[in-house]
Design a protein around this motif. Sequence first.
Motif, PDB file in Angstrom:
ATOM      1  N   THR A  89       0.843  -1.191   0.000  1.00  0.00           N
ATOM      2  CA  THR A  89       0.000   0.000   0.000  1.00  0.00           C
ATOM      3  C   THR A  89       0.880   1.243   0.000  1.00  0.00           C
ATOM      4  O   THR A  89       2.082   1.179   0.252  1.00  0.00           O
ATOM      5  N   LEU A  90       0.269   2.370  -0.279  1.00  0.00           N
ATOM      6  CA  LEU A  90       1.007   3.629  -0.351  1.00  0.00           C
ATOM      7  C   LEU A  90       1.676   3.963   0.979  1.00  0.00           C
ATOM      8  O   LEU A  90       1.066   3.840   2.045  1.00  0.00           O
ATOM      9  N   ARG A  91       2.916   4.398   0.900  1.00  0.00           N
ATOM     10  CA  ARG A  91       3.591   4.936   2.075  1.00  0.00           C
ATOM     11  C   ARG A  91       3.309   6.437   2.164  1.00  0.00           C
ATOM     12  O   ARG A  91       2.865   7.066   1.200  1.00  0.00           O
ATOM     13  N   GLN A  92       3.582   7.017   3.318  1.00  0.00           N
ATOM     14  CA  GLN A  92       3.262   8.427   3.529  1.00  0.00           C
ATOM     15  C   GLN A  92       3.962   9.326   2.514  1.00  0.00           C
ATOM     16  O   GLN A  92       3.350  10.248   1.958  1.00  0.00           O
ATOM     17  N   ASN A  93       5.225   9.072   2.254  1.00  0.00           N
ATOM     18  CA  ASN A  93       5.950   9.912   1.302  1.00  0.00           C
ATOM     19  C   ASN A  93       5.418   9.766  -0.113  1.00  0.00           C
ATOM     20  O   ASN A  93       5.379  10.731  -0.886  1.00  0.00           O
ATOM     21  N   GLU A  94       4.969   8.567  -0.460  1.00  0.00           N
ATOM     22  CA  GLU A  94       4.415   8.338  -1.794  1.00  0.00           C
ATOM     23  C   GLU A  94       3.072   9.053  -1.957  1.00  0.00           C
ATOM     24  O   GLU A  94       2.793   9.647  -3.009  1.00  0.00           O
ATOM     25  N   ALA A  95       2.251   9.003  -0.917  1.00  0.00           N
ATOM     26  CA  ALA A  95       0.964   9.694  -0.950  1.00  0.00           C
ATOM     27  C   ALA A  95       1.171  11.203  -1.058  1.00  0.00           C
ATOM     28  O   ALA A  95       0.441  11.897  -1.775  1.00  0.00           O
ATOM     29  N   SER A  96       2.174  11.707  -0.365  1.00  0.00           N
ATOM     30  CA  SER A  96       2.484  13.135  -0.425  1.00  0.00           C
ATOM     31  C   SER A  96       2.947  13.543  -1.816  1.00  0.00           C
ATOM     32  O   SER A  96       2.543  14.587  -2.346  1.00  0.00           O
ATOM     33  N   GLU A  97       3.758  12.698  -2.431  1.00  0.00           N
ATOM     34  CA  GLU A  97       4.278  13.001  -3.766  1.00  0.00           C
ATOM     35  C   GLU A  97       3.160  12.989  -4.807  1.00  0.00           C
ATOM     36  O   GLU A  97       3.133  13.821  -5.705  1.00  0.00           O
ATOM     37  N   LEU A  98       2.232  12.061  -4.684  1.00  0.00           N
ATOM     38  CA  LEU A  98       1.120  11.981  -5.633  1.00  0.00           C
ATOM     39  C   LEU A  98       0.160  13.149  -5.505  1.00  0.00           C
ATOM     40  O   LEU A  98      -0.301  13.699  -6.509  1.00  0.00           O
ATOM     41  N   SER A  99      -0.145  13.529  -4.277  1.00  0.00           N
ATOM     42  CA  SER A  99      -1.213  14.496  -4.025  1.00  0.00           C
ATOM     43  C   SER A  99      -0.731  15.930  -3.835  1.00  0.00           C
ATOM     44  O   SER A  99      -1.515  16.873  -4.004  1.00  0.00           O
TER      45      SER A  99
END
Length: 414
Positions: A89-99
């Motif tokens: 599942t998405l990690r916090q840094n990945e979610a931040s980069e996407l959004s």
Amino acid sequence: MIKDVFVKNRKKLLEKVEDNSAVIFFAGKALTKSADEEYPFTPNRNFYYLTGIDEPHHILLLKKVNGKESEVLFVIKPDLERERWYGKTLRQNEASELSGIEDVEFLDSFEAVVNRLITAGDIENLYLDLERNSMDDDKTTAEKFASKIAGIYPQIVVKNIYNIISEIRMVKSEEEIEEMRKAIAITLEGVEALMKNSKTGIKEYQLEAYFDFVCKSHGVKDYAFKTIAAAGENAAILHYSTNNTVIKDNEMILFDLGAQYKYYNADISRTFPANGRFTKRQKDVYEAVLRVNEKVIAATKPGVKFIDWNNQATEWIAEECINLGLIKDKSEVRKYYWHSIGHSLGLDCHDVGRRDVEFKPGMVWTVEPGIYIAEEGIGVRIEDDVLVTENGCEVLTKDMIKSVEDIEKFMAQK
């Protein structure tokens, strides 16, 4: 799309929200099909529009307090054992980069954050996405949360954000239009495959499979809607989708279909003779519908009201039905045409937004006149997707042939 698009979308939304308010969107979750099998997950489109994230369970919280705007994204805490079964599942840094959202917290802190926000007196209003199609629908996650908030915090005014975000979504950005162009290009390639492989004596779903193959070859995971592959009299059933009838000689087949690319949809209808040649009557009906299609496209421009646009299209179809000998008076047109001329198109096929609007640049609409003569085994619909521009409109589906001559010439090459 790049994260800047989602940042802009959130900014536009917060501009329309009252001060001292919070806004919450839920990503949604996959529904149970049977036993331990689930339907494929698809994100709540408003959540996706604001974050670019297409995983289940995540939650977006937007705040405007004393004129200051802030945002928090709540994501699932990694479960390493579960990931061995179902994937990462998405990690916090990945979610931040996407959004483009800097403050990303784990989902288990969501209710505590909301409680602090309310009990501190920071907000007076809570906006939720309370979309509802009918009273019979099951309660959504947002509606259940609204009831919970009303029961625990009666001082908070719960408001519906759905109509506000729908109005914003009606006008597409350049980046959104580019995604729609890709969905349309795949769909057009699929329609050409249908024409190349069309023949009589096979079932509708067997021909439909050529469209499916093209879509899968381009990585398409889902469709705008269930494909309509309607031969002969089936084409007079507006939303026919059984697609299991044998295609007979001298029948036309109506395809209404669309690929979905990164959740943006195409929606195209084309009708052609299964054997590659129109009969005289088929040609007359087809060209009547085509004339209306072209007139409506020419009438699509900024400032035009949808209601007037729709009414004019019905008038034109009624005139064609009289010329075809189907009716004697325009008031009878509903015997052979009973839907509207089109709808907004975007993240949803029948996209969000009101019908009592004036066209604005950036809106995308379908243009889909039809004439359906069940007693003659003829149903024709010709549907294009058009982008409203500053001075008129651009036909996004312009590369898909639709004249009788072009169709017959193309199909003769197979």
